[in-house]
Design a protein around this motif. Structure first.
Motif, PDB file in Angstrom:
ATOM      1  N   ALA A 173     -18.254  31.314   3.069  1.00  0.00           N
ATOM      2  CA  ALA A 173     -19.126  31.561   1.915  1.00  0.00           C
ATOM      3  C   ALA A 173     -20.587  31.383   2.290  1.00  0.00           C
ATOM      4  CB  ALA A 173     -18.745  30.629   0.768  1.00  0.00           C
ATOM      5  N   ASP A 174     -20.902  30.290   2.986  1.00  0.00           N
ATOM      6  CA  ASP A 174     -22.290  30.027   3.395  1.00  0.00           C
ATOM      7  C   ASP A 174     -22.820  31.158   4.271  1.00  0.00           C
ATOM      8  OD1 ASP A 174     -22.064  27.633   2.080  1.00  0.00           O
ATOM      9  OD2 ASP A 174     -22.058  26.380   3.878  1.00  0.00           O
ATOM     10  N   ALA A 175     -22.007  31.578   5.240  1.00  0.00           N
ATOM     11  CA  ALA A 175     -22.457  32.591   6.197  1.00  0.00           C
ATOM     12  C   ALA A 175     -22.742  33.929   5.519  1.00  0.00           C
ATOM     13  CB  ALA A 175     -21.409  32.769   7.302  1.00  0.00           C
ATOM     14  N   VAL A 176     -21.893  34.333   4.587  1.00  0.00           N
ATOM     15  CA  VAL A 176     -22.076  35.623   3.918  1.00  0.00           C
ATOM     16  C   VAL A 176     -23.198  35.555   2.884  1.00  0.00           C
ATOM     17  CG1 VAL A 176     -20.970  37.349   2.436  1.00  0.00           C
ATOM     18  CG2 VAL A 176     -19.717  36.376   4.365  1.00  0.00           C
ATOM     19  N   LEU A 177     -23.221  34.490   2.081  1.00  0.00           N
ATOM     20  CA  LEU A 177     -24.252  34.355   1.055  1.00  0.00           C
ATOM     21  C   LEU A 177     -25.647  34.240   1.668  1.00  0.00           C
ATOM     22  CD1 LEU A 177     -22.315  31.914  -1.271  1.00  0.00           C
ATOM     23  CD2 LEU A 177     -23.155  34.145  -1.985  1.00  0.00           C
ATOM     24  N   ASP A 178     -25.756  33.514   2.775  1.00  0.00           N
ATOM     25  CA  ASP A 178     -27.066  33.300   3.399  1.00  0.00           C
ATOM     26  C   ASP A 178     -27.427  34.391   4.409  1.00  0.00           C
ATOM     27  OD1 ASP A 178     -27.003  30.986   1.933  1.00  0.00           O
ATOM     28  OD2 ASP A 178     -26.581  29.663   3.624  1.00  0.00           O
ATOM     29  N   GLY A 179     -26.508  35.328   4.623  1.00  0.00           N
ATOM     30  CA  GLY A 179     -26.738  36.382   5.600  1.00  0.00           C
ATOM     31  C   GLY A 179     -27.215  37.674   4.957  1.00  0.00           C
ATOM     32  N   PRO A 180     -27.145  38.777   5.700  1.00  0.00           N
ATOM     33  CA  PRO A 180     -27.651  40.068   5.216  1.00  0.00           C
ATOM     34  C   PRO A 180     -26.994  40.547   3.924  1.00  0.00           C
ATOM     35  CG  PRO A 180     -27.228  40.150   7.589  1.00  0.00           C
ATOM     36  CD  PRO A 180     -26.676  38.842   7.105  1.00  0.00           C
ATOM     37  N   VAL A 181     -25.681  40.290   3.763  1.00  0.00           N
ATOM     38  CA  VAL A 181     -24.990  40.750   2.552  1.00  0.00           C
ATOM     39  C   VAL A 181     -25.532  40.021   1.323  1.00  0.00           C
ATOM     40  CG1 VAL A 181     -22.788  40.814   1.324  1.00  0.00           C
ATOM     41  CG2 VAL A 181     -22.878  41.450   3.737  1.00  0.00           C
ATOM     42  N   GLY A 182     -25.623  38.699   1.411  1.00  0.00           N
ATOM     43  CA  GLY A 182     -26.134  37.926   0.285  1.00  0.00           C
ATOM     44  C   GLY A 182     -27.561  38.301  -0.074  1.00  0.00           C
ATOM     45  N   GLN A 183     -28.374  38.555   0.950  1.00  0.00           N
ATOM     46  CA  GLN A 183     -29.770  38.934   0.714  1.00  0.00           C
ATOM     47  C   GLN A 183     -29.845  40.318   0.058  1.00  0.00           C
ATOM     48  OE1 GLN A 183     -32.511  36.828   1.402  1.00  0.00           O
ATOM     49  NE2 GLN A 183     -33.474  38.339   0.065  1.00  0.00           N
ATOM     50  N   LYS A 184     -28.983  41.223   0.504  1.00  0.00           N
ATOM     51  CA  LYS A 184     -28.984  42.582  -0.051  1.00  0.00           C
ATOM     52  C   LYS A 184     -28.657  42.550  -1.549  1.00  0.00           C
ATOM     53  CE  LYS A 184     -27.688  45.825   2.704  1.00  0.00           C
ATOM     54  NZ  LYS A 184     -26.922  46.729   3.577  1.00  0.00           N
ATOM     55  N   VAL A 185     -27.677  41.708  -1.921  1.00  0.00           N
ATOM     56  CA  VAL A 185     -27.304  41.584  -3.332  1.00  0.00           C
ATOM     57  C   VAL A 185     -28.459  40.964  -4.129  1.00  0.00           C
ATOM     58  CG1 VAL A 185     -25.705  40.498  -4.952  1.00  0.00           C
ATOM     59  CG2 VAL A 185     -24.834  41.464  -2.825  1.00  0.00           C
ATOM     60  N   MET A 186     -29.087  39.925  -3.560  1.00  0.00           N
ATOM     61  CA  MET A 186     -30.220  39.285  -4.246  1.00  0.00           C
ATOM     62  C   MET A 186     -31.382  40.245  -4.439  1.00  0.00           C
ATOM     63  SD  MET A 186     -30.910  35.272  -3.491  1.00  0.00           S
ATOM     64  CE  MET A 186     -31.150  35.334  -1.739  1.00  0.00           C
ATOM     65  N   ASP A 187     -31.644  41.054  -3.430  1.00  0.00           N
ATOM     66  CA  ASP A 187     -32.784  41.979  -3.492  1.00  0.00           C
ATOM     67  C   ASP A 187     -32.643  42.990  -4.630  1.00  0.00           C
ATOM     68  OD1 ASP A 187     -33.972  40.707  -1.383  1.00  0.00           O
ATOM     69  OD2 ASP A 187     -33.421  42.211   0.121  1.00  0.00           O
ATOM     70  N   LYS A 188     -31.390  43.294  -5.001  1.00  0.00           N
ATOM     71  CA  LYS A 188     -31.157  44.237  -6.102  1.00  0.00           C
ATOM     72  C   LYS A 188     -31.719  43.714  -7.423  1.00  0.00           C
ATOM     73  CE  LYS A 188     -28.915  47.748  -4.290  1.00  0.00           C
ATOM     74  NZ  LYS A 188     -29.386  49.141  -4.458  1.00  0.00           N
ATOM     75  N   LEU A 189     -31.837  42.410  -7.547  1.00  0.00           N
ATOM     76  CA  LEU A 189     -32.330  41.800  -8.778  1.00  0.00           C
ATOM     77  C   LEU A 189     -33.769  42.206  -9.091  1.00  0.00           C
ATOM     78  CD1 LEU A 189     -30.891  38.208  -8.250  1.00  0.00           C
ATOM     79  CD2 LEU A 189     -30.213  39.776 -10.077  1.00  0.00           C
ATOM     80  N   GLN A 190     -34.546  42.476  -8.050  1.00  0.00           N
ATOM     81  CA  GLN A 190     -35.967  42.777  -8.267  1.00  0.00           C
ATOM     82  C   GLN A 190     -36.153  44.050  -9.090  1.00  0.00           C
ATOM     83  OE1 GLN A 190     -38.924  41.961  -5.440  1.00  0.00           O
ATOM     84  NE2 GLN A 190     -37.684  40.588  -4.199  1.00  0.00           N
ATOM     85  N   GLU A 191     -35.197  44.974  -8.995  1.00  0.00           N
ATOM     86  CA  GLU A 191     -35.262  46.199  -9.796  1.00  0.00           C
ATOM     87  C   GLU A 191     -35.144  45.895 -11.287  1.00  0.00           C
ATOM     88  OE1 GLU A 191     -32.022  48.550  -8.397  1.00  0.00           O
ATOM     89  OE2 GLU A 191     -32.669  48.466  -6.280  1.00  0.00           O
ATOM     90  N   LYS A 192     -34.593  44.703 -11.594  1.00  0.00           N
ATOM     91  CA  LYS A 192     -34.340  44.322 -12.991  1.00  0.00           C
ATOM     92  C   LYS A 192     -35.295  43.232 -13.496  1.00  0.00           C
ATOM     93  CE  LYS A 192     -30.736  47.049 -12.940  1.00  0.00           C
ATOM     94  NZ  LYS A 192     -30.690  48.306 -13.695  1.00  0.00           N
TER      95      LYS A 192
END
Length: 342
Positions: free
Chosen positions: A125-144
């Motif tokens: 969980a830590d590796a995926v959330l703190d890695g490129p996948v987690g960042q990509k999902v977080m970045d989507k929030l800026q559109e909203k």
């Protein structure tokens, strides 16, 4: 007048002129108020959320030289997660921490974290959330209108019930199980054979006490703090969903900050993430021990049975993959596959 006397008079005049200027500068400095940041969260100040919010506030104040002050406001005093999210989007509130599940209606990619049995353990969980996948999902929030800073941990969810231990997939057949009012949870537990009943959390203890439902699913910390041991006998360790929290900022507000201010907040958020995860995991281990001490019977569901459960949920995963996008789903599975080979 002698040169020496003229020098003394000039010096005295300079001092007399400088004194009010110095006093004025001091007064102005005292009038400069730190930038106030309202940081909302749902649990009380003695919870893992509260402790991490306190550390975040301390880190921000120290790193900014008292130029920024975080006011941590817990116990949902600023409203539930959904209300705070809207306040951030509108710029009426600066920051919060809350569930990723409540963001699915705003950013569909957040549904990725609702996937049953996505992670085998906290390390994944830590590796995926703190890695490129987690960042990509977080970045989507800026559109909203939101800015994601870091993920905190709520924890792995596990089953409790008053009927029998859940040692194999078939043991869920006919169990009346309270689930969150979330389509993924409803569909998942129906496919696993349970009679899934959507109920607000506020009604759960009473429903368990009156046997309106037989069981529920939550992290150990919540099972203990909610005193479910008074109305439940069995804890079955399934780790069926990993629930993250996310630290958010209002994009309207964030974009008005200097780069230095943004850096202070991001570094403080990262420090709070490390603290919160460690704290939550230690608290979870202690909570499980306390549940055993209070008479609950604990069993671990064998790996082979977990695999059977995962297999029954293939169509749920297909639905989530379609919702979040096949590219993101494939990237997530690829990251997990790499981690599991290490």
């Amino acid at each position: 007048m002698s040169i020496a006397r003229r020098t003394l008079v000039a010096a005295a005049a300079a001092l007399a002129f400088a004194a009010p200027l110095a006093a004025q500068a001091q007064a102005q400095a005292q009038d400069i108020k730190p930038r106030l940041i309202r940081f909302g969260y749902g649990l009380n100040e003695n919870s893992n959320q509260g402790r991490a919010a306190k550390l975040f506030a301390e880190q921000v104040q120290k790193a900014s030289g008292n130029k920024m002050k975080v006011r941590a406001i817990g116990a949902a005093a600023l409203g539930p997660d959904t209300q705070m999210q809207q306040a951030l989007i509108g710029g009426a509130q600066e920051m919060m921490v809350g569930s990723t599940a409540t963001l699915v209606g705003i950013t569909k990619e957040m549904a990725l974290w609702d996937t049953p049995f996505l992670f085998n353990n906290a390390k994944e969980a830590d590796a995926v959330l703190d890695g490129p996948v987690g960042q990509k999902v977080m970045d989507k929030l800026q559109e909203k209108g939101l800015v994601g800073l870091v993920y905190w941990e709520n924890g792995f969810r596990n089953l409790t019930n008053s009927k029998r231990p859940i040692a194999k997939a078939e043991d869920l057949d006919g169990i009346k199980l309270r689930v969150m009012q979330n389509n993924v949870y409803l569909e998942s537990f129906k496919l696993l054979g349970a009679n899934a009943v959507p109920l607000p959390f506020s009604e759960l203890f009473s429903a368990l006490e009156t046997h309106t439902v037989d069981g529920q699913e939550n992290p150990y910390n919540t099972i203990l703090s909610s005193k479910f041991y008074e109305v439940q006998k069995y804890v079955s360790v399934t780790n069926h969903v990993y629930s993250p929290w996310i630290v958010l900022a209002s994009k309207k507000w964030w974009d008005g900050l200097s780069k230095d201010e943004q850096k202070v907040l991001l570094e403080a958020a990262r420090a709070s993430r490390e603290f919160e995860r460690k704290d939550t995991r230690e608290e979870g281990a202690k909570a499980l021990a306390d549940l055993k001490a209070k008479g609950m019977q604990v069993n671990e569901v064998p790996v082979a049975e977990v695999a059977k459960m995962r297999g029954k949920l293939a169509q749920v995963n297909e639905g989530i993959a379609a919702n979040v996008g096949s590219d993101l789903w494939k990237e997530t599975q690829g990251a997990l596959s790499t981690l599991r080979k290490q």
